[in-house]
Motif scaffolding. Structure first.
Motif, PDB file in Angstrom:
ATOM      1  N   PRO A   1     -86.683  64.683 -36.363  1.00 32.56           N
ATOM      2  CA  PRO A   1     -86.761  63.228 -36.446  1.00 32.56           C
ATOM      3  C   PRO A   1     -85.743  62.704 -37.468  1.00 32.56           C
ATOM      4  CG  PRO A   1     -88.737  64.250 -37.377  1.00 32.56           C
ATOM      5  CD  PRO A   1     -87.904  65.335 -36.776  1.00 32.56           C
ATOM      6  N   ALA A   2     -85.078  61.651 -37.071  1.00 37.96           N
ATOM      7  CA  ALA A   2     -84.067  61.058 -37.946  1.00 37.96           C
ATOM      8  C   ALA A   2     -84.749  60.317 -39.089  1.00 37.96           C
ATOM      9  CB  ALA A   2     -83.188  60.087 -37.163  1.00 37.96           C
ATOM     10  N   THR A   3     -84.272  60.583 -40.259  1.00 40.68           N
ATOM     11  CA  THR A   3     -84.811  59.872 -41.410  1.00 40.68           C
ATOM     12  C   THR A   3     -83.704  59.014 -41.993  1.00 40.68           C
ATOM     13  OG1 THR A   3     -84.234  61.686 -42.887  1.00 40.68           O
ATOM     14  CG2 THR A   3     -86.481  61.667 -41.983  1.00 40.68           C
ATOM     15  N   ALA A   4     -84.093  57.886 -42.509  1.00 38.37           N
ATOM     16  CA  ALA A   4     -83.118  56.990 -43.126  1.00 38.37           C
ATOM     17  C   ALA A   4     -82.649  57.611 -44.431  1.00 38.37           C
ATOM     18  CB  ALA A   4     -83.748  55.623 -43.395  1.00 38.37           C
ATOM     19  N   PRO A   5     -81.368  57.514 -44.687  1.00 37.01           N
ATOM     20  CA  PRO A   5     -80.894  58.070 -45.957  1.00 37.01           C
ATOM     21  C   PRO A   5     -81.529  57.343 -47.128  1.00 37.01           C
ATOM     22  CG  PRO A   5     -79.174  56.756 -44.887  1.00 37.01           C
ATOM     23  CD  PRO A   5     -80.326  56.848 -43.943  1.00 37.01           C
ATOM     24  N   ALA A   6     -81.813  58.105 -48.129  1.00 39.36           N
ATOM     25  CA  ALA A   6     -82.440  57.516 -49.309  1.00 39.36           C
ATOM     26  C   ALA A   6     -81.470  56.548 -49.968  1.00 39.36           C
ATOM     27  CB  ALA A   6     -82.831  58.617 -50.289  1.00 39.36           C
ATOM     28  N   ALA A   7     -82.006  55.457 -50.431  1.00 39.51           N
ATOM     29  CA  ALA A   7     -81.168  54.486 -51.119  1.00 39.51           C
ATOM     30  C   ALA A   7     -80.673  55.120 -52.408  1.00 39.51           C
ATOM     31  CB  ALA A   7     -81.961  53.216 -51.410  1.00 39.51           C
ATOM     32  N   ARG A   8     -79.376  55.104 -52.568  1.00 38.04           N
ATOM     33  CA  ARG A   8     -78.830  55.692 -53.776  1.00 38.04           C
ATOM     34  C   ARG A   8     -78.134  54.610 -54.578  1.00 38.04           C
ATOM     35  NH1 ARG A   8     -73.442  57.546 -51.525  1.00 38.04           N
ATOM     36  NH2 ARG A   8     -73.731  56.733 -49.464  1.00 38.04           N
ATOM     37  N   PRO A   9     -78.192  54.737 -55.858  1.00 34.03           N
ATOM     38  CA  PRO A   9     -77.556  53.724 -56.686  1.00 34.03           C
ATOM     39  C   PRO A   9     -76.046  53.786 -56.509  1.00 34.03           C
ATOM     40  CG  PRO A   9     -78.338  55.551 -58.031  1.00 34.03           C
ATOM     41  CD  PRO A   9     -78.811  55.794 -56.630  1.00 34.03           C
ATOM     42  N   GLY A  10     -75.435  52.669 -56.603  1.00 25.81           N
ATOM     43  CA  GLY A  10     -73.995  52.602 -56.462  1.00 25.81           C
ATOM     44  C   GLY A  10     -73.522  51.197 -56.764  1.00 25.81           C
ATOM     45  N   PRO A  11     -72.240  50.988 -56.663  1.00 24.08           N
ATOM     46  CA  PRO A  11     -71.697  49.690 -57.033  1.00 24.08           C
ATOM     47  C   PRO A  11     -72.039  48.573 -56.050  1.00 24.08           C
ATOM     48  CG  PRO A  11     -69.952  51.122 -56.247  1.00 24.08           C
ATOM     49  CD  PRO A  11     -71.201  51.940 -56.326  1.00 24.08           C
ATOM     50  N   LEU A  12     -72.258  48.905 -54.774  1.00 26.65           N
ATOM     51  CA  LEU A  12     -72.554  47.871 -53.790  1.00 26.65           C
ATOM     52  C   LEU A  12     -74.052  47.659 -53.666  1.00 26.65           C
ATOM     53  CD1 LEU A  12     -69.997  48.609 -50.961  1.00 26.65           C
ATOM     54  CD2 LEU A  12     -69.917  46.832 -52.693  1.00 26.65           C
ATOM     55  N   ASN A  13     -74.445  46.413 -53.674  1.00 22.18           N
ATOM     56  CA  ASN A  13     -75.850  46.032 -53.581  1.00 22.18           C
ATOM     57  C   ASN A  13     -75.975  45.087 -52.401  1.00 22.18           C
ATOM     58  OD1 ASN A  13     -78.157  44.248 -53.980  1.00 22.18           O
ATOM     59  ND2 ASN A  13     -78.412  45.277 -55.938  1.00 22.18           N
ATOM     60  N   ASP A  14     -76.841  45.428 -51.443  1.00 21.70           N
ATOM     61  CA  ASP A  14     -76.988  44.599 -50.248  1.00 21.70           C
ATOM     62  C   ASP A  14     -77.420  43.172 -50.576  1.00 21.70           C
ATOM     63  OD1 ASP A  14     -76.176  46.596 -48.555  1.00 21.70           O
ATOM     64  OD2 ASP A  14     -78.210  47.294 -48.111  1.00 21.70           O
TER      65      ASP A  14
ATOM     66  N   LEU B   1     -78.580  41.395 -69.666  1.00 17.80           N
ATOM     67  CA  LEU B   1     -77.817  42.463 -69.006  1.00 17.80           C
ATOM     68  C   LEU B   1     -78.626  43.721 -68.707  1.00 17.80           C
ATOM     69  CD1 LEU B   1     -74.389  42.140 -70.842  1.00 17.80           C
ATOM     70  CD2 LEU B   1     -75.033  41.241 -68.614  1.00 17.80           C
ATOM     71  N   ALA B   2     -79.930  43.593 -68.561  1.00 20.63           N
ATOM     72  CA  ALA B   2     -80.741  44.740 -68.148  1.00 20.63           C
ATOM     73  C   ALA B   2     -80.340  45.126 -66.730  1.00 20.63           C
ATOM     74  CB  ALA B   2     -82.221  44.398 -68.207  1.00 20.63           C
ATOM     75  N   GLY B   3     -80.054  46.398 -66.516  1.00 23.14           N
ATOM     76  CA  GLY B   3     -79.663  46.882 -65.200  1.00 23.14           C
ATOM     77  C   GLY B   3     -78.199  46.643 -64.860  1.00 23.14           C
ATOM     78  N   TYR B   4     -77.422  46.193 -65.810  1.00 23.71           N
ATOM     79  CA  TYR B   4     -76.008  45.887 -65.567  1.00 23.71           C
ATOM     80  C   TYR B   4     -75.178  47.159 -65.439  1.00 23.71           C
ATOM     81  CZ  TYR B   4     -71.190  44.709 -66.732  1.00 23.71           C
ATOM     82  OH  TYR B   4     -69.831  44.606 -66.737  1.00 23.71           O
ATOM     83  N   GLU B   5     -74.319  47.187 -64.457  1.00 25.28           N
ATOM     84  CA  GLU B   5     -73.340  48.256 -64.272  1.00 25.28           C
ATOM     85  C   GLU B   5     -71.961  47.612 -64.276  1.00 25.28           C
ATOM     86  OE1 GLU B   5     -73.726  51.553 -63.965  1.00 25.28           O
ATOM     87  OE2 GLU B   5     -75.896  51.420 -64.180  1.00 25.28           O
ATOM     88  N   PRO B   6     -71.001  48.143 -65.015  1.00 28.96           N
ATOM     89  CA  PRO B   6     -69.673  47.514 -65.080  1.00 28.96           C
ATOM     90  C   PRO B   6     -68.990  47.365 -63.721  1.00 28.96           C
ATOM     91  CG  PRO B   6     -69.892  49.161 -66.798  1.00 28.96           C
ATOM     92  CD  PRO B   6     -71.099  49.282 -65.931  1.00 28.96           C
ATOM     93  N   ILE B   7     -69.143  48.359 -62.866  1.00 28.55           N
ATOM     94  CA  ILE B   7     -68.573  48.268 -61.521  1.00 28.55           C
ATOM     95  C   ILE B   7     -69.722  47.896 -60.589  1.00 28.55           C
ATOM     96  CG2 ILE B   7     -67.308  49.440 -59.700  1.00 28.55           C
ATOM     97  CD1 ILE B   7     -65.760  49.117 -62.363  1.00 28.55           C
ATOM     98  N   ASN B   8     -69.725  46.635 -60.148  1.00 33.93           N
ATOM     99  CA  ASN B   8     -70.808  46.143 -59.303  1.00 33.93           C
ATOM    100  C   ASN B   8     -70.221  45.363 -58.133  1.00 33.93           C
ATOM    101  OD1 ASN B   8     -70.194  43.536 -60.349  1.00 33.93           O
ATOM    102  ND2 ASN B   8     -71.592  43.853 -62.046  1.00 33.93           N
ATOM    103  N   THR B   9     -71.063  44.813 -57.307  1.00 34.81           N
ATOM    104  CA  THR B   9     -70.620  44.112 -56.111  1.00 34.81           C
ATOM    105  C   THR B   9     -69.675  42.969 -56.449  1.00 34.81           C
ATOM    106  OG1 THR B   9     -72.740  44.634 -55.077  1.00 34.81           O
ATOM    107  CG2 THR B   9     -71.426  42.919 -54.032  1.00 34.81           C
ATOM    108  N   SER B  10     -70.007  42.184 -57.451  1.00 40.52           N
ATOM    109  CA  SER B  10     -69.170  41.047 -57.819  1.00 40.52           C
ATOM    110  C   SER B  10     -67.819  41.499 -58.341  1.00 40.52           C
ATOM    111  CB  SER B  10     -69.876  40.173 -58.852  1.00 40.52           C
ATOM    112  OG  SER B  10     -71.056  39.656 -58.304  1.00 40.52           O
ATOM    113  N   CYS B  11     -67.805  42.574 -59.104  1.00 41.85           N
ATOM    114  CA  CYS B  11     -66.556  43.134 -59.608  1.00 41.85           C
ATOM    115  C   CYS B  11     -65.668  43.561 -58.440  1.00 41.85           C
ATOM    116  CB  CYS B  11     -66.863  44.321 -60.514  1.00 41.85           C
ATOM    117  SG  CYS B  11     -65.430  45.230 -61.100  1.00 41.85           S
ATOM    118  N   LEU B  12     -66.239  44.258 -57.468  1.00 38.15           N
ATOM    119  CA  LEU B  12     -65.472  44.716 -56.316  1.00 38.15           C
ATOM    120  C   LEU B  12     -65.022  43.549 -55.437  1.00 38.15           C
ATOM    121  CD1 LEU B  12     -67.529  47.908 -55.460  1.00 38.15           C
ATOM    122  CD2 LEU B  12     -65.331  47.762 -56.655  1.00 38.15           C
ATOM    123  N   LEU B  13     -65.852  42.522 -55.327  1.00 35.93           N
ATOM    124  CA  LEU B  13     -65.456  41.315 -54.585  1.00 35.93           C
ATOM    125  C   LEU B  13     -64.238  40.667 -55.238  1.00 35.93           C
ATOM    126  CD1 LEU B  13     -66.113  38.948 -52.504  1.00 35.93           C
ATOM    127  CD2 LEU B  13     -67.227  37.903 -54.460  1.00 35.93           C
TER     128      LEU B  13
END
Length: 189
Positions: free
Chosen positions: A12-25, A95-107
């Motif tokens: 059975p196909a399982t959805a990939p686990a959400a992993r932290p990264g710079p892009l946030n849906d 800035l709790a949870g802030y990551e320097p490389i984030n969606t806005s930075c990449l945008l």
């Protein structure tokens, strides 16, 4: 004896686990919504101005050399300052949870590749003006983003940091009203 082979069934196909990264849906959807809003009513947005009684900016546009660490970071990596201000403005002022490389930075980086860096900068400046009831207009936001981009980014970051630190959620919500019947002094004993 020959062994019978079992037919292979697909696991059975399982959805990939959400992993932290710079892009946030959620950030992506928020930016798409904001872009669609601006594109849906361009004349209204471009001609927008702050209402009467708006406050001046706490920080000067050309006060961008202080503090020097913010100045250097913005000069070398303006996308990081842009993303930091966005996080402070929209998510958590401390800035709790802030990551320097984030969606806005990449945008910001992506828009810069096409020479359109001023669009998200002007949109963010408009958000700051709206949230804290500051003076300005859309045309001023665009002009500052195009002509004084780094100073604009530093001013935005310092303004939002100051407003968060002082707890200023916005401008004056209600003017002072004198008590009914005038002032009263307590009786002296």
């Amino acid at each position: 004896m020959a062994e019978q082979q079992q037919p292979m069934t697909a696991a059975p196909a399982t959805a990939p686990a959400a992993r932290p990264g710079p892009l946030n849906d959620n950030d992506m959807n928020e930016w798409k919504s904001r872009f669609n809003d601006v594109l849906g009513r361009p004349g209204e947005v471009v001609n927008s101005r702050s209402p009467e009684g708006s406050q001046p900016w706490y920080t000067s546009l050309f006060g961008c050399f202080s503090p020097i660490d913010l100045c250097c970071m913005t000069y070398c990596l303006p996308c990081v300052t842009f993303g930091k201000t966005h996080h402070r403005l929209r998510k958590d002022g401390n800035l709790a949870g802030y990551e320097p490389i984030n969606t806005s930075c990449l945008l910001f980086c992506g828009s810069g590749c096409f020479g359109l860096y001023f669009i998200p900068m002007a949109m963010q400046r408009a958000d700051i003006r709206e949230k804290y009831h500051l003076e300005g207009s859309c045309l001023t936001d665009i002009a500052l983003a195009c002509c004084c981009g780094l100073c604009d980014l530093v001013q935005q970051e310092k303004e939002v940091a100051h407003r968060v630190q002082t707890g200023a959620a916005g401008g004056v919500q209600q003017q002072y009203q004198a008590p009914q019947g005038g002032m009263a002094y307590p009786e002296q004993k």
